[in-house]
Design an enzyme around this catalytic site. Structure first.
Site, PDB file in Angstrom:
ATOM      1  NE  ARG B  65      -3.029   0.315   3.320  1.00 46.34           N
ATOM      2  CZ  ARG B  65      -4.370   0.560   3.395  1.00 46.34           C
ATOM      3  NH1 ARG B  65      -5.050   1.891   3.500  1.00 46.34           N
ATOM      4  NH2 ARG B  65      -5.310  -0.280   3.642  1.00 46.34           N
ATOM      5  CB  THR B  66       3.558   2.473   2.326  1.00 48.62           C
ATOM      6  OG1 THR B  66       2.660   2.484   3.474  1.00 48.62           O
ATOM      7  CG2 THR B  66       4.214   3.677   2.719  1.00 48.62           C
ATOM      8  CE  LYS B  93      23.190 -12.607  -5.148  1.00 49.36           C
ATOM      9  NZ  LYS B  93      23.387 -11.926  -6.332  1.00 49.36           N
ATOM     10  NE  ARG B 115       7.064   1.237   5.567  1.00 50.68           N
ATOM     11  CZ  ARG B 115       5.736   1.299   5.714  1.00 50.68           C
ATOM     12  NH1 ARG B 115       5.294   0.013   6.402  1.00 50.68           N
ATOM     13  NH2 ARG B 115       4.915   2.022   5.461  1.00 50.68           N
ATOM     14  CG  HIS B 145       4.630   6.563   8.147  1.00 49.01           C
ATOM     15  ND1 HIS B 145       5.063   6.786   7.207  1.00 49.01           N
ATOM     16  CD2 HIS B 145       3.761   5.587   8.082  1.00 49.01           C
ATOM     17  CE1 HIS B 145       4.559   6.213   6.011  1.00 49.01           C
ATOM     18  NE2 HIS B 145       3.693   5.394   6.602  1.00 49.01           N
TER      19      HIS B 145
END
Lengths: 318, 318, 318
Positions: B65-66, B93, B115, B145
């Site tokens: 969504r974000t 890795k 994020r 946020h």
């Protein structure tokens, strides 16, 4: 009760199913696709019809192939495309389908392309979207796959021209096939006088005769003198278990071999929605043979999806 | 020590947190977003501000969504957008976060949207990127946020105009909410005279009073005469375990019902960052009711993210 | 037998391997990349060379980093890019690789960028695609990684100008490295008089001498007076098991430390394809030191991939 796919002017505003879609709308889609088909040959394969519009591919069920065809069609119309794998997202956080849809609508989506394992999900979504959003069904459960049905009609018209003189056979697992349902509705709507369905009793649904379809269990009998053969994919999960004796036995009875195809008209075309199981429902030499138009279906599918998207996005949906 | 979000001219070059962000910069972002909001109504929803720029969505924590809201905002600014799910890539890795970032910088990124589940990761990245790269925090741990905080401010200003006359209540799991932290900082910065926080003791962090916030444990008391109610999502994992007696009990005490909402001002607005747990923190009739502006928040969020991206990308970062 | 990468006019139509690629074609790619490199500094980093073309990233093996560099290069050429993670798709439905490729060709692809764990898969695909489709190998098994080889050559030419006066050492796990193979072919083609390979016997393949390469097991001896050091990544899976005593022991013998690097020429450059294992094959101070051009390789890689894509897409492939 109004057809939920049409607006008050009778224009296509969502594409949910071919069941009940008026013939002139089907024909309009095919005619529009005709105008997009030559793009494939051009240097720059784009038109600006959906420039600045947002197309969301909402795939609740994974399908890279179908998702890609819609993505190509949308980008050739110059839309911005957003691919959302919804399983991994909000629904896993406990949000309801309709809250997810409301949210995406609020992001000013113009078009939702919806694939869902539940029959009817695109209808439900179409009933709840904001007035500026259009919905195209990219396959829901066993119910419908209308763009596949339309590209099959485009292919048939391309090779056979006049629907009203044709005999078309659909072969295989009709019971679990949304493609077969969409094809039957479209063929009937377009005036095909004889639609046949060929398959074992365990893989044919009830009510076919009421849909105006002739049922055959013997493939050799059913293929006799047909103009078009539409083979269906046999899902792997059907190959085991109670519905079928064995893949070998299925191939023997319902696999399209060169020998069986010889019973159809000499210029009959062979179609398949893909992906094929070679050696299960179709012989390799037939799949790659001169009568197969299977890859042409894929190419035409881009033009047909461009047509559908540009038509619905150009309508108002109330 | 310079604010790591500002360049030497005091312009916003990264957006990491609303904590300590000067009021004129917050207001500048909201004013810029105001200019983008009408785009939503236009036929072609694009402006060429970031044409030819590369925006990388670096989501170390999955959030379709974000991520999608940032992707939409970037594409409406005409940027090229690259979605990187980093878990699946180099870090698996054994490459360090900063080597990954150096590599992506070397691909001539212009903007990283980050994020991360670790609080402070976007700060760390901002300290190490090449001078031509800007960083926008799309949520880090429980910390911040900021774009959600800004879109909440945009929404409040849209409906209530003057921050200096408002009483705003934030309700629920403040302890684990980066949204709540960002909202509190922004509300305080913008001069809201009374910011209230409502929740059970187990879900409120210490130090709220020092942030200039009034704490309530009784929701009825806390909602009295407020202008704005910001409901927080109750994470599923909080519903079990030691912090809460049961979802039912939580709903009884801290769920926003029509009956409790009636204690707020009659024109109070109801906000929620989504996705909602209907029947847990909010009653369905309230979520869909006339005072809810929850979907408007989503719409405004696109304009706010466009504003943030165009402002930081337009600055030099030294 | 014609080189499968060249059309009948001797022009590059697919890029599959650097083995056997004529020197003038390698040089033409590097020269073309030179014209794209300054784009990185421009406000709008795009050119319209592939406008309206469709580039498909077909990654049968996951690699976010490599996929992203191709995606950036394609978008800077203004192509439409489609990312297909093929594992999750048709091949899981039992469709063969070649049927998948035929299908994607039928969607009017212009260019396939192929990463596959099986050596030779891009060759196989190039032999079967429709005449309008071009194939670029983005790494196949242990076989080849030609765009990495080319960007390494671009980097060397950028810093050292004249290939015909150089000594170049490749250090590490050559046996399992498609990068090493591509580098060796390119260096030889471009006239580098001395190509050295340094590594433990267990990690060097047979036949190196026949490729015109000098083999060293003692790193200090091998590095003496070289102009270029190309370090290879030591895959995690090699660190355990029979091939190596321990990562510590490997680092002691074959890790590039400042002390060992001092044996090379004072202006020697240090390269690495990434991602690096700091403290395993390279010391951190060397990786970040003044002789390292590792991040420059990444930046040049974009220009080189733009060059390759624009050259093959501009050719006819028969």
């Amino acid at each position: 009760m109004r057809n939920p796919q049409l607006n008050r002017n009778g224009e296509l505003t969502h594409l949910l199913t071919l069941d009940g879609l008026p013939r002139d709308i089907v024909t309009h889609i095919l005619d529009t696709a005709e105008t997009f088909a030559p793009l494939a040959e051009r240097e720059v394969k784009k038109v600006p019809l959906l420039r600045g519009k947002s197309v969301f591919n909402l795939f609740f069920e994974n399908s890279t192939r179908t998702r890609t065809t819609f993505e190509i069609a949308a980008k050739r119309l110059s839309a911005d495309v957003y691919n959302l794998n919804i399983n991994a997202s909000s629904t896993s956080k406990g949000e309801s389908l309709l809250d997810t849809i409301s949210n995406l609508s609020a992001m000013q989506a113009d078009l939702f392309v919806v694939r869902h394992s539940a029959s009817g999900a695109p209808h439900l979504i179409a009933q709840h979207v904001a007035p500026h959003v259009h919905v195209v069904n990219a396959g829901d459960g066993w119910h419908a796959h209308p763009t596949q049905g339309l590209l099959d009609m485009f292919t048939i018209r391309h090779y056979k021209h006049d629907f009203t003189k044709l005999t078309v056979a659909i072969v295989g697992d009709v019971q679990h096939s949304r493609v077969a349902r969409s094809d039957i509705h479209a063929l009937t709507t377009l005036g095909v006088p004889e639609v046949r369905v060929i398959g074992p009793m365990t893989l044919l649904p009830g009510g076919l005769e009421q849909m105006g379809v002739r049922v055959f269990h013997d493939m050799r009998e059913g293929l006799r003198d047909v103009d078009v053969v539409i083979m269906l994919r046999l899902q792997n999960e059907r190959m085991r278990g109670a519905l079928l004796p064995s893949p070998q036995e299925y191939y023997k009875q319902y696999g399209l071999t060169a020998e069986k195809l010889a019973l159809a008209k000499p210029d009959a075309i062979v179609m398949h929605p893909g992906p094929m199981n070679r050696g299960v429902e179709i012989e390799s030499s037939v799949a790659d043979g001169p009568q197969a138009v299977i890859l042409n279906q894929v190419t035409f599918g881009i033009a047909v999806r461009m047509a559908v998207m540009s038509i619905v996005a150009g309508s108002t949906n109330d």
